[in-house]
Write an enzyme that holds these catalytic residues in place. Structure first.
Site, PDB file in Angstrom:
ATOM      1  N   GLU A 274      -3.506  -6.137  -1.956  1.00  0.00           N
ATOM      2  CA  GLU A 274      -4.511  -5.072  -1.110  1.00  0.00           C
ATOM      3  C   GLU A 274      -5.194  -4.224  -2.026  1.00  0.00           C
ATOM      4  O   GLU A 274      -5.350  -3.193  -1.873  1.00  0.00           O
ATOM      5  CB  GLU A 274      -3.197  -4.285  -0.234  1.00  0.00           C
ATOM      6  CG  GLU A 274      -2.928  -4.304   1.102  1.00  0.00           C
ATOM      7  CD  GLU A 274      -2.575  -5.845   1.644  1.00  0.00           C
ATOM      8  OE1 GLU A 274      -2.104  -6.736   0.703  1.00  0.00           O
ATOM      9  OE2 GLU A 274      -2.805  -6.156   2.685  1.00  0.00           O
TER      10      GLU A 274
ATOM     11  N   HIS B   4      -8.162  -2.857   0.107  1.00  0.00           N
ATOM     12  CA  HIS B   4      -8.328  -2.039   0.871  1.00  0.00           C
ATOM     13  C   HIS B   4     -10.058  -1.593   1.269  1.00  0.00           C
ATOM     14  O   HIS B   4     -10.576  -1.207   1.909  1.00  0.00           O
ATOM     15  CB  HIS B   4      -7.879  -0.560   0.738  1.00  0.00           C
ATOM     16  CG  HIS B   4      -6.418  -0.659   1.338  1.00  0.00           C
ATOM     17  ND1 HIS B   4      -6.015  -1.049   2.467  1.00  0.00           N
ATOM     18  CD2 HIS B   4      -5.264  -0.669   0.517  1.00  0.00           C
ATOM     19  CE1 HIS B   4      -4.734  -0.907   2.659  1.00  0.00           C
ATOM     20  NE2 HIS B   4      -4.301  -0.605   1.375  1.00  0.00           N
TER      21      HIS B   4
ATOM     22  N   ARG C 221       4.478  -9.659  -3.050  1.00  0.00           N
ATOM     23  CA  ARG C 221       3.436  -9.638  -1.980  1.00  0.00           C
ATOM     24  C   ARG C 221       2.363  -9.914  -2.708  1.00  0.00           C
ATOM     25  O   ARG C 221       1.815  -9.089  -3.724  1.00  0.00           O
ATOM     26  CB  ARG C 221       3.333  -8.147  -1.347  1.00  0.00           C
ATOM     27  CG  ARG C 221       2.374  -8.210  -0.356  1.00  0.00           C
ATOM     28  CD  ARG C 221       2.797  -8.049   1.133  1.00  0.00           C
ATOM     29  NE  ARG C 221       1.781  -8.346   2.227  1.00  0.00           N
ATOM     30  CZ  ARG C 221       1.500  -7.347   2.879  1.00  0.00           C
ATOM     31  NH1 ARG C 221       1.931  -6.150   3.079  1.00  0.00           N
ATOM     32  NH2 ARG C 221       0.584  -7.719   3.776  1.00  0.00           N
TER      33      ARG C 221
ATOM     34  N   TYR D  88      -4.061  -2.738  -4.781  1.00  0.00           N
ATOM     35  CA  TYR D  88      -3.121  -1.802  -5.597  1.00  0.00           C
ATOM     36  C   TYR D  88      -2.905  -2.151  -7.104  1.00  0.00           C
ATOM     37  O   TYR D  88      -3.423  -3.247  -7.531  1.00  0.00           O
ATOM     38  CB  TYR D  88      -1.835  -1.654  -4.982  1.00  0.00           C
ATOM     39  CG  TYR D  88      -2.020  -0.830  -3.591  1.00  0.00           C
ATOM     40  CD1 TYR D  88      -2.445   0.381  -3.445  1.00  0.00           C
ATOM     41  CD2 TYR D  88      -1.680  -1.557  -2.483  1.00  0.00           C
ATOM     42  CE1 TYR D  88      -2.775   0.894  -2.247  1.00  0.00           C
ATOM     43  CE2 TYR D  88      -1.562  -1.095  -1.021  1.00  0.00           C
ATOM     44  CZ  TYR D  88      -2.314   0.323  -1.144  1.00  0.00           C
ATOM     45  OH  TYR D  88      -2.408   0.971   0.209  1.00  0.00           O
TER      46      TYR D  88
ATOM     47  N   GLN E 166      -5.344   3.151  16.579  1.00  0.00           N
ATOM     48  CA  GLN E 166      -5.771   4.332  16.735  1.00  0.00           C
ATOM     49  C   GLN E 166      -4.529   5.232  16.542  1.00  0.00           C
ATOM     50  O   GLN E 166      -4.623   6.232  16.207  1.00  0.00           O
ATOM     51  CB  GLN E 166      -6.132   4.237  18.298  1.00  0.00           C
ATOM     52  CG  GLN E 166      -7.675   3.904  18.493  1.00  0.00           C
ATOM     53  CD  GLN E 166      -7.716   3.739  20.027  1.00  0.00           C
ATOM     54  OE1 GLN E 166      -7.980   2.657  20.810  1.00  0.00           O
ATOM     55  NE2 GLN E 166      -7.798   4.853  20.926  1.00  0.00           N
TER      56      GLN E 166
END
Ligand code: FAD
Ligand code: NAP
Ligand code: SF4
Length: 678
Positions: free
Chosen positions: A171, A259, A221, A173, A346
């Site tokens: 992701e 991201h 991960r 990081y 949401q």
């Protein structure tokens, strides 16, 4: 694998023997930040949240991310596990999960350059495009300190009763920043060649294993698709997987997209299991169990992945916010009873990005387990709910579950209100599932459903309480030519009652204007139902060897020429969801939609729509103008009840209460909370 025999999903519920411990099934609850991780005083709520998921039958839970040290914070004062006194509160979480027979791993996440604070460090001094802070480049000693921090935090996690840790290596990081050439420009032992770039990851896994012993789950991960330029190439990813396996990992979880990537990875328009193929590609390369991730929201999808041998476990994150009982229902062959995650983001991700506690649009009890409970009533009432849109459906089913006698009216011949329009938008097919779920809940809770019935005061005379969930009426426009035949409302367009020309202007660029524009530019089967077409549209390459898993996007040509307009200055779509607005804008941009802000509407005539933009008058040569100018509350029945002198208590919910900025999140939340108090 020994398939389970007492369920329609035998692979999903086969236990997984890890040698030193066994997981009761293949459902892993993926890491999600809820907003309760950062203060020990919130841990009782976090424990209740985990306990409900463990009780619902999940095999293994991974917590939200905890930093191994201050430098690894995602946000200032975020959850971390670097000091001895930070260990104690975690025992509440591990105990709560173990009581229900599940296992739990703590996720160790070092944000690196994604840290939203000035203390962050990264392999190189390169600012992330999504963060105003520029990181300092870690010294060689600094690098060692970060790795040691991972190892000591993992040891503390073991002390706190965790069954293992997940080391976050994807992701975008810190660990991923080391592995990718995009962010690692070092020339020392920690950068340069692919082997040196992955050294941080491998060394972290090795030292965590060393610190925690052999009988401790260590999930790594691994970013299988970076989806950014200068990300890892496939052979480097395979090499990394083999190296972390050799260094002591127990399980490899799949990571999809940084991201900062400009490819959607979890939004509702992403096809179900769109990325399972990349996990499958790694399968022959390593021996340890692999986890498939992203947009796996129903048991048949999960079972399909496992049965095809694409992975050994499936990760469900948001689907367990939506329904903590997901595994138990699936195991019992009650998939039709699952409250399905519609991947809207949401109430979960959007809340987290706004520094609010996460919840769920379709399940307002998520992360509110200690405060919102639907307890049996001690004073049974006869309740009429008028309107079977999201607000009315939530209210009626919760009230009936609590023991009230509920009659639900709707003038339409099907339940769902505006969700019946939303589900027609390409990319919003998941909205069907919410209506399927509510249909099941109405029957299960014994609500008396009267469809095709426009309720008036006479039908409502014999109730102890009336709930008006009558929704909205679309706002009309009043410029010259507003009654020209080419001007139509969005209800008529989406329901197929109005024909739309090849050139269209959409008036109003709120959520509905964007959805209508997407509806108008697409033709045929939605790419969200076809992973191959969808990946081609977004330029995702799961079969090639290019860096980052990217290939040039190939958007399909638009079905129409569309202008999307708003009066307010600035970029249309600025008020759309924090984590999904950019996807809607990018989709329309790829289809050539002209999105204009600061437009003045001068009128409509046979030549098209006349507007003034930046002081210059022009005619948009369109054959249709679709009005999506917001909504007003629908209160005609309220007025009739007042005129008839009704003394029955009346409650307004959803659009009937406040139409401005109404969405299904508010409608369902308000309906559920009212019913919990009736
Ligand atoms: P409604 O859904 O409008 O339901 C009101 C119901 O009351 C209707 O079924 C109507 O027939 C009935 N009714 C009215 N008067 C009477 C009467 N006298 N007797 C009997 N029945 C009556 N929201 C989101 O959160 N996320 C999204 O992605 C999203 N996308 C959308 C896309 C589109 C195209 C549209 C149109 C809406 C979308 N929405 C979305 C908005 C969401 O659908 C609404 O906020 C929600 O439906 C409002 O719920 P409600 O129950 O208040 O009203
Ligand atoms: P909205 O978000 O309030 O947008 C209405 C649009 O109409 C605005 O662009 C507004 O912009 C314009 N407008 C308002 N009055 C006007 C007038 N008199 N003449 C011309 N234009 C006018 O409403 P919506 O798009 O109807 O959406 C309704 C709700 O559904 C929203 O609150 C949204 O949250 C929800 N929804 C959400 C999603 C989602 O993906 N999350 C999708 C669809 C709907 P200007 O005033 O600048 O012209
Ligand atoms: Fe899924 Fe939407 Fe609920 Fe998040 S808010 S868990 S995306 S349904």
């Amino acid at each position: 694998m020994t398939p389970a025999i007492d369920t329609p999903y035998p692979h999903l519920f086969a236990p997984l023997d890890l040698g030193f411990t066994t997981l009761r099934n293949r459902v892993l609850m993926g890491s999600m930040h809820t907003g309760l991780e950062d203060r020990a005083r919130d841990f009782p709520r976090l424990a209740a949240y985990f306990a409900e998921r463990a009780g619902g039958g999940v095999g293994l839970i991974v917590t939200g991310g905890f930093a191994p040290n201050l430098a690894g914070w995602l946000t200032p004062f975020g959850g971390k596990l670097s000091w001895p006194w930070e260990t104690g509160p975690h025992r509440q979480l591990t105990r709560a999960v173990h009581e229900h027979g599940a296992k739990i791993c703590l996720q160790l996440l070092h944000a690196g350059r994604y840290g939203y604070h000035p203390l962050q460090g990264a392999p190189s001094k390169l600012k992330a495009p999504i963060n105003p802070f520029t990181p300092r480049a870690l010294s060689a000693r600094g690098v060692e300190r970060q790795i040691d921090a991972f190892a000591s935090a993992a040891a503390r996690a073991r002390e706190a009763g965790y069954d293992g840790v997940e080391v976050m290596g994807s992701e975008g990081y810190l660990i991923n920043q080391f592995t990718a050439p995009r962010t690692n420009r070092r020339g020392d032992a920690w950068g340069g060649s692919a082997e040196k770039r992955m050294r941080f990851a491998v060394e972290t896994v090795r030292r965590v294993r060393e610190a925690c012993g052999p009988d401790f789950i260590l999930i790594y991960r691994l970013s299988l698709l970076d989806l950014v330029e200068d990300g890892n190439a496939w052979d480097e990813i395979v090499a990394q997987a083999r190296a972390v396996e050799a260094a002591g990992a127990t399980i490899i979880n799949s990571g999809i997209g940084w991201h900062e990537a400009r490819v959607p990875t979890i939004a509702t328009s992403v096809p179900r299991a769109a990325f399972a193929g990349i996990t499958a590609r790694l399968k022959p390369e390593v021996a340890l169990p692999l986890v498939a991730v992203n947009r796996i929201n129903m048991p048949e999808v999960a079972e399909g992945i496992l049965a095809a041998g694409q992975a050994d476990l499936v990760s469900l994150a948001r689907p367990l916010l939506a329904d903590p009982e997901w595994p138990a229902k699936a195991r019992a062959g009650r998939a039709h009873a699952i409250n399905t995650c519609i991947a809207c983001n949401q109430a979960c991700l959007d809340h987290v990005f706004e520094n609010r506690t996460a919840s769920c649009l379709v399940n307002p009890r998520a992360v509110a387990e200690t405060e919102l409970n639907y307890l049996p009533t001690t004073a049974k009432k006869r309740i009429a709910v008028v309107g079977a849109g999201p607000a009315g459906l939530a209210c009626a089913t919760v009230a009936a579950q609590r023991g009230h006698a509920v009659v639900l009216f709707d003038a339409a011949t099907e339940i769902g209100g505006q969700f019946n329009l939303a589900k027609r938008i390409p990319g919003k097919e998941e909205f069907h599932e919410t209506l399927r779920y509510f249909g099941h809940r109405l029957a299960e809770t014994g609500v008396e459903l009267r469809l095709g019935t426009r309720a008036g005061p006479e039908q409502l005379a014999c109730f102890d309480g009336i709930v008006l969930a009558t929704g909205i009426v679309p706002r009309t426009v009043d410029f010259p030519g507003a009654s020209h035949p080419m001007v139509v409302g969005y209800l008529d367009v989406l329901s197929g009652r109005a024909r739309v020309a090849d050139r269209v202007a959409v008036i109003g660029a709120g959520g509905i204007g964007f959805d209508v524009a997407e509806f108008l530019v697409h033709e045929g089967v939605s790419p969200s139902l076809d992973p191959v077409r969808w990946r081609a549209e977004w330029g995702v390459d799961i079969e090639g060897c290019g860096r980052g898993g990217l290939t040039p996007p190939r958007p399909e040509p638009p079905a129409r020429e569309v202008w999307l307009l708003q009066r307010s200055p600035g970029r249309p779509g600025a008020r759309l969801g924090k984590t999904t607005g950019w996807i809607h804008r990018a989709t329309l941009k790829a289809k050539g939609v002209k999105m204009l802000g600061g437009v003045e509407y001068l009128g409509v005539d046979d030549a098209g729509l006349r507007i003034r933009l930046e002081g210059i008058e022009q005619v948009l040569p369109v054959g249709s103008v679709v009005v999506c100018a917001g909504q007003e509350p629908r209160r005609d029945l309220h007025a009739q009840l007042q005129a008839a002198g009704s003394t029955t208590p009346v409650h307004l919910i959803g659009g009937a209460d406040v139409a401005a900025e109404l969405d299904a999140k508010r409608a369902i939340d308000q309906g559920s909370r009212l019913a919990a108090a009736l």
